[in-house]
Write a protein that holds these residues in place. Structure first.
Motif, PDB file in Angstrom:
ATOM      1  N   GLU A 147       0.858  -1.190   0.000  1.00  0.00           N
ATOM      2  CA  GLU A 147       0.000   0.000   0.000  1.00  0.00           C
ATOM      3  C   GLU A 147       0.890   1.234   0.000  1.00  0.00           C
ATOM      4  N   ARG A 148       0.378   2.328  -0.558  1.00  0.00           N
ATOM      5  CA  ARG A 148       1.145   3.563  -0.572  1.00  0.00           C
ATOM      6  C   ARG A 148       1.661   3.895   0.842  1.00  0.00           C
ATOM      7  N   GLY A 149       2.937   4.213   0.930  1.00  0.00           N
ATOM      8  CA  GLY A 149       3.521   4.606   2.221  1.00  0.00           C
ATOM      9  C   GLY A 149       4.121   3.460   3.010  1.00  0.00           C
ATOM     10  N   ASP A 150       3.848   2.219   2.586  1.00  0.00           N
ATOM     11  CA  ASP A 150       4.460   1.068   3.268  1.00  0.00           C
ATOM     12  C   ASP A 150       5.975   1.079   3.083  1.00  0.00           C
ATOM     13  N   VAL A 151       6.663   0.645   4.130  1.00  0.00           N
ATOM     14  CA  VAL A 151       8.071   0.277   3.982  1.00  0.00           C
ATOM     15  C   VAL A 151       8.122  -1.237   4.078  1.00  0.00           C
ATOM     16  N   ILE A 152       8.752  -1.875   3.107  1.00  0.00           N
ATOM     17  CA  ILE A 152       8.829  -3.338   3.100  1.00  0.00           C
ATOM     18  C   ILE A 152      10.289  -3.761   2.979  1.00  0.00           C
ATOM     19  N   LEU A 153      10.692  -4.662   3.857  1.00  0.00           N
ATOM     20  CA  LEU A 153      12.094  -5.107   3.882  1.00  0.00           C
ATOM     21  C   LEU A 153      12.288  -6.406   3.121  1.00  0.00           C
ATOM     22  N   THR A 154      13.424  -6.515   2.500  1.00  0.00           N
ATOM     23  CA  THR A 154      13.887  -7.795   1.973  1.00  0.00           C
ATOM     24  C   THR A 154      15.233  -8.063   2.637  1.00  0.00           C
ATOM     25  N   PRO A 155      15.211  -8.762   3.785  1.00  0.00           N
ATOM     26  CA  PRO A 155      16.483  -9.025   4.469  1.00  0.00           C
ATOM     27  C   PRO A 155      17.434  -9.836   3.584  1.00  0.00           C
ATOM     28  N   SER A 156      18.700  -9.739   3.919  1.00  0.00           N
ATOM     29  CA  SER A 156      19.748 -10.437   3.200  1.00  0.00           C
ATOM     30  C   SER A 156      19.394 -11.915   3.002  1.00  0.00           C
ATOM     31  N   TRP A 157      19.590 -12.375   1.778  1.00  0.00           N
ATOM     32  CA  TRP A 157      19.464 -13.797   1.431  1.00  0.00           C
ATOM     33  C   TRP A 157      18.035 -14.360   1.602  1.00  0.00           C
ATOM     34  N   LEU A 201      -0.474 -15.287   2.025  1.00  0.00           N
ATOM     35  CA  LEU A 201      -0.754 -13.896   2.358  1.00  0.00           C
ATOM     36  C   LEU A 201      -0.475 -13.629   3.839  1.00  0.00           C
ATOM     37  N   SER A 202       0.205 -12.529   4.098  1.00  0.00           N
ATOM     38  CA  SER A 202       0.475 -12.127   5.477  1.00  0.00           C
ATOM     39  C   SER A 202       0.017 -10.683   5.664  1.00  0.00           C
ATOM     40  N   THR A 203      -0.739 -10.443   6.740  1.00  0.00           N
ATOM     41  CA  THR A 203      -1.219  -9.077   6.962  1.00  0.00           C
ATOM     42  C   THR A 203      -0.515  -8.421   8.146  1.00  0.00           C
ATOM     43  N   ASN A 204       0.352  -9.172   8.826  1.00  0.00           N
ATOM     44  CA  ASN A 204       1.081  -8.554   9.952  1.00  0.00           C
ATOM     45  C   ASN A 204       2.540  -9.003   9.963  1.00  0.00           C
ATOM     46  N   SER A 205       3.149  -8.906   8.785  1.00  0.00           N
ATOM     47  CA  SER A 205       4.538  -9.337   8.673  1.00  0.00           C
ATOM     48  C   SER A 205       5.473  -8.372   9.398  1.00  0.00           C
ATOM     49  N   LYS A 206       6.537  -8.934   9.953  1.00  0.00           N
ATOM     50  CA  LYS A 206       7.561  -8.109  10.605  1.00  0.00           C
ATOM     51  C   LYS A 206       8.371  -7.323   9.577  1.00  0.00           C
ATOM     52  N   SER A 207       8.203  -7.695   8.311  1.00  0.00           N
ATOM     53  CA  SER A 207       8.946  -7.008   7.254  1.00  0.00           C
ATOM     54  C   SER A 207       8.168  -5.847   6.639  1.00  0.00           C
ATOM     55  N   GLN A 208       6.946  -5.609   7.141  1.00  0.00           N
ATOM     56  CA  GLN A 208       6.097  -4.564   6.544  1.00  0.00           C
ATOM     57  C   GLN A 208       5.772  -3.495   7.580  1.00  0.00           C
ATOM     58  N   PHE A 209       5.983  -2.227   7.218  1.00  0.00           N
ATOM     59  CA  PHE A 209       5.764  -1.102   8.134  1.00  0.00           C
ATOM     60  C   PHE A 209       4.827  -0.103   7.459  1.00  0.00           C
ATOM     61  N   PRO A 210       3.525  -0.192   7.762  1.00  0.00           N
ATOM     62  CA  PRO A 210       2.576   0.706   7.119  1.00  0.00           C
ATOM     63  C   PRO A 210       2.808   2.161   7.533  1.00  0.00           C
ATOM     64  N   TRP A 211       2.337   3.074   6.700  1.00  0.00           N
ATOM     65  CA  TRP A 211       2.559   4.496   6.924  1.00  0.00           C
ATOM     66  C   TRP A 211       1.715   5.040   8.088  1.00  0.00           C
ATOM     67  N   ALA A 212       0.471   4.572   8.224  1.00  0.00           N
ATOM     68  CA  ALA A 212      -0.460   5.188   9.185  1.00  0.00           C
ATOM     69  C   ALA A 212       0.107   5.326  10.611  1.00  0.00           C
ATOM     70  N   PRO A 213       0.670   4.261  11.208  1.00  0.00           N
ATOM     71  CA  PRO A 213       1.210   4.419  12.566  1.00  0.00           C
ATOM     72  C   PRO A 213       2.400   5.384  12.625  1.00  0.00           C
ATOM     73  N   VAL A 214       3.181   5.430  11.570  1.00  0.00           N
ATOM     74  CA  VAL A 214       4.339   6.341  11.522  1.00  0.00           C
ATOM     75  C   VAL A 214       3.831   7.783  11.486  1.00  0.00           C
ATOM     76  N   GLU A 215       2.844   8.024  10.644  1.00  0.00           N
ATOM     77  CA  GLU A 215       2.257   9.360  10.519  1.00  0.00           C
ATOM     78  C   GLU A 215       1.640   9.792  11.858  1.00  0.00           C
ATOM     79  N   LYS A 216       0.997   8.824  12.511  1.00  0.00           N
ATOM     80  CA  LYS A 216       0.360   9.114  13.796  1.00  0.00           C
ATOM     81  C   LYS A 216       1.409   9.543  14.839  1.00  0.00           C
ATOM     82  N   ARG A 217       2.523   8.818  14.870  1.00  0.00           N
ATOM     83  CA  ARG A 217       3.611   9.169  15.790  1.00  0.00           C
ATOM     84  C   ARG A 217       4.134  10.572  15.503  1.00  0.00           C
ATOM     85  N   LEU A 218       4.314  10.853  14.210  1.00  0.00           N
ATOM     86  CA  LEU A 218       4.859  12.164  13.825  1.00  0.00           C
ATOM     87  C   LEU A 218       3.890  13.289  14.172  1.00  0.00           C
ATOM     88  N   LYS A 219       2.599  13.029  13.943  1.00  0.00           N
ATOM     89  CA  LYS A 219       1.592  14.051  14.243  1.00  0.00           C
ATOM     90  C   LYS A 219       1.437  14.254  15.737  1.00  0.00           C
TER      91      LYS A 219
END
Ligand code: GTQ
Length: 334
Positions: A147-157, A201-219
């Motif tokens: 989703e727009r604003g997500d940060v998604i990680l691809t760890p090494s290997w 399908l995973s909806t709560n992966s440790k590799s996914q950081f949605p924007w909404a909580p980040v925006e909330k913290r910043l606001k």
């Protein structure tokens, strides 16, 4: 005037003492080259400078200019043919993979129904999703809808493939530690025999950081400027090499000037404004104007501030090299 003359004389005298023009010196230096050796004293000030001297320069890649090129790339080559259909963001004074000396960034496009086939590599990747819905990245069996604003990680290997089940283009910003592997040629890669690595399908992966909580913290943070540092579940930086942060700059304000031993690739999530960057190689600061979805590079040890000119708050995302800088004991702030 007197001082200037004195300085010039000193410099000239210094240059003369290394004079490569004298036949004797020139013969000596070229003799050394044949022995695969060289005189340190002619380059010592460059190799051991009084302060960091990055070669990269501040540069912006405007989305209004990059998006049409991505769409053209979409006609030229399929995601499958390309393996990764990415326009690399190349620093003007360097070559690929350098967006800065330590960060590689690129814009990746996946069109509806395409698959960027599964592979894995030692290099770490993080992605910031810019536009489109129905895109996914599957990482080691976990399929994450982007989703727009997500940060998604691809760890090494970790095995990863990307796809698009929607009906519009999906575009994101890639950040990888590829420059590291120019210094340490230790990157391995593997192709998976199938297009997709089996995933659910995973909806709560440790590799996914949605924007909404980040925006909330910043606001929720007090004051006109706030910064949020992304951390993993166990409170650590996103990887051993690259990290990420997000910032809020209140409408009509300028963030405090910072300077640290690290470089950045910024991405404008929302709002309009400019960054004032005094990079070590420049005599006077440069203003880089930006708007939503633009991406810009900032060399290490630059003095940086951001000004929000929009009448709404500005939100910025940035990839940084802080984890590797810190691990190497090189972190300093002015
Ligand atoms: O998505 O795996 O921009 O392997 C560069 C290298 C993206 C990826 C890049 C890669 C990828």
């Amino acid at each position: 005037m007197a001082t200037e003359t004195a300085t010039t004389t000193t410099t000239a005298a210094k240059a003369t003492s290394f004079d490569q023009e004298t036949p004797k010196a020139a013969a000596f230096y070229s003799g050394l080259r044949e022995k695969n050796a060289g005189p340190l004293w002619t380059v010592l000030d460059k190799l051991v400078p009084p302060k960091p001297n990055p070669e990269s320069v501040p540069n912006i890649w405007r989305y209004s200019e990059m998006r049409p090129s991505l769409m053209e790339a979409g006609k030229l080559v399929t995601a499958e043919e390309a393996e990764r259909r990415v326009l690399m963001l190349v620093n003007p004074t360097l070559e690929a993979p350098y967006t800065t000396e330590s960060i590689y960034a690129g814009l990746q496009l996946i069109l509806p129904n395409e698959t960027a086939p599964a592979h894995r590599h030692v290099a770490f990747a993080l992605r910031f999703i810019i536009e489109g819905s129905g895109g996914f990245t599957a990482v080691e069996g976990e399929k994450m809808m982007m989703e727009r604003g997500d940060v998604i990680l691809t760890p090494s290997w970790t095995w990863h493939d990307h796809g698009n089940e929607g009906n519009s283009p999906v575009i994101w910003l890639d950040g990888l530690d590829l420059p590291l592997f120019r210094f340490l040629p230790l990157n391995f890669a593997d192709q998976y025999p199938e297009k997709r690595y089996p995933s659910t399908l995973s909806t709560n992966s440790k590799s996914q950081f949605p924007w909404a909580p980040v925006e909330k913290r910043l606001k929720g943070a007090e004051g006109p400027y706030a910064v949020y540092h992304y951390v993993t579940d166990d409170g650590k930086a996103l990887s051993a090499t690259l990290g990420a942060q997000a910032e809020r700059v209140a409408a009509g304000t300028t963030s405090p000037t910072v300077q640290e031993t690290g470089s950045f690739v910024y991405h404008v999530v929302e709002g309009e404004g400019y960054s004032t960057i005094l990079s070590p190689g420049d005599k006077s600061p440069k203003d880089i104007r930006w708007t939503g979805k633009d991406t810009f590079a900032i060399p290490a040890w630059s003095q940086i501030s951001h000004t929000a000119t929009s009448n709404t708050d500005v939100f910025l995302f940035a990839i940084n090299d802080r984890p590797m800088v810190t691990a190497l004991g090189l972190r300093r702030q002015a």
